[in-house]
Design a protein around this motif. Sequence first.
Motif, PDB file in Angstrom:
ATOM      1  N   GLU A   1       0.832  -1.209   0.000  1.00 15.19           N
ATOM      2  CA  GLU A   1       0.000   0.000   0.000  1.00 15.19           C
ATOM      3  C   GLU A   1       0.865   1.257   0.000  1.00 15.19           C
ATOM      4  N   ARG A   2       1.991   1.191   0.697  1.00 19.34           N
ATOM      5  CA  ARG A   2       2.899   2.342   0.774  1.00 19.34           C
ATOM      6  C   ARG A   2       3.423   2.716  -0.611  1.00 19.34           C
ATOM      7  N   ASP A   3       3.812   1.700  -1.411  1.00 19.71           N
ATOM      8  CA  ASP A   3       4.309   1.961  -2.768  1.00 19.71           C
ATOM      9  C   ASP A   3       3.206   2.501  -3.670  1.00 19.71           C
ATOM     10  N   LEU A   4       1.983   1.987  -3.495  1.00 19.20           N
ATOM     11  CA  LEU A   4       0.864   2.435  -4.331  1.00 19.20           C
ATOM     12  C   LEU A   4       0.541   3.915  -4.124  1.00 19.20           C
ATOM     13  N   GLN A   5       0.812   4.438  -2.920  1.00 19.74           N
ATOM     14  CA  GLN A   5       0.512   5.843  -2.646  1.00 19.74           C
ATOM     15  C   GLN A   5       1.282   6.779  -3.594  1.00 19.74           C
TER      16      GLN A   5
ATOM     17  N   LEU B   1      -1.289   6.875  -6.376  1.00 17.47           N
ATOM     18  CA  LEU B   1      -2.684   7.184  -6.016  1.00 17.47           C
ATOM     19  C   LEU B   1      -2.839   8.580  -5.426  1.00 17.47           C
ATOM     20  N   ASN B   2      -1.840   9.044  -4.667  1.00 19.21           N
ATOM     21  CA  ASN B   2      -1.948  10.344  -3.981  1.00 19.21           C
ATOM     22  C   ASN B   2      -1.121  11.419  -4.663  1.00 19.21           C
ATOM     23  N   THR B   3      -1.297  11.566  -5.966  1.00 19.51           N
ATOM     24  CA  THR B   3      -0.585  12.593  -6.711  1.00 19.51           C
ATOM     25  C   THR B   3      -1.435  13.045  -7.883  1.00 19.51           C
TER      26      THR B   3
ATOM     27  N   PHE C   1     -11.784   1.660  -3.589  1.00 19.21           N
ATOM     28  CA  PHE C   1     -11.404   2.069  -2.233  1.00 19.21           C
ATOM     29  C   PHE C   1     -12.457   1.632  -1.230  1.00 19.21           C
TER      30      PHE C   1
ATOM     31  N   ASP D   1     -11.199   4.506   3.214  1.00 20.19           N
ATOM     32  CA  ASP D   1     -10.599   5.061   1.990  1.00 20.19           C
ATOM     33  C   ASP D   1      -9.285   4.371   1.632  1.00 20.19           C
ATOM     34  N   GLU D   2      -9.052   3.187   2.177  1.00 25.06           N
ATOM     35  CA  GLU D   2      -7.848   2.424   1.818  1.00 25.06           C
ATOM     36  C   GLU D   2      -8.079   1.750   0.476  1.00 25.06           C
ATOM     37  N   PRO D   3      -7.032   1.623  -0.367  1.00 25.46           N
ATOM     38  CA  PRO D   3      -7.219   0.941  -1.655  1.00 25.46           C
ATOM     39  C   PRO D   3      -7.481  -0.553  -1.432  1.00 25.46           C
TER      40      PRO D   3
END
Length: 195
Positions: A46-50, A53-55, A79, A84-86
């Motif tokens: 999930e950390r790598d996906l951010q 996803l968050n840009t 989500f 709101d977690e993927p």
Amino acid sequence: MKTITLKGNPREITKKGDLKAMRREGVVPCVLYGPDVENLHFSVTERDLQLILNTPNSYIIELDVDGKTHKAVYHTAHFHPVTDEPLHVDFLAVSEKRPVVISVPVVITGNSEGVRQGGKLMLSTRKVKISASLDKLPDNIVVDITTLKIGKSIFAGDINIDGVQVVTPKTTIICTVKMTRAAIGAAAAAAAAKK
């Protein structure tokens, strides 16, 4: 266009319970699909996906799964309705042979004539969907608003970039300069001064 690398681990198509256990460990199930590609099921932390996803930025993503690299673009994510977690992410495979369809951010430049006269700039569309070959993909779409007057708009159909086709409907408004009370007052004062 900028490239970003994501490390994935291959996974089996599993039951709901197994997927929930994966998510509890901070791992999100993903799938890669597209023309000329067999569906590839894998997982990414999930950390790598951010990073994607968050840009507001768009990237060509190099997925490193089991020692093989696949070029892709982010397609959709599902989500959790409360946290709101993927829960699941879909990627589309891309190749040099076919045009890539991707949404890229709009960047506004210039100082609008209408804003200088007291109008207010309203940005209606933050991303535009485009189609282009991999080597022609821009990082963003630059829209110059210098000549934009009060009450006027710039539409998706007004965007012209060599080698790039705008897929967003031509009538989609990118930005508008709206009349404000200050601009109405200034216009009335100017009209009164002329009399």
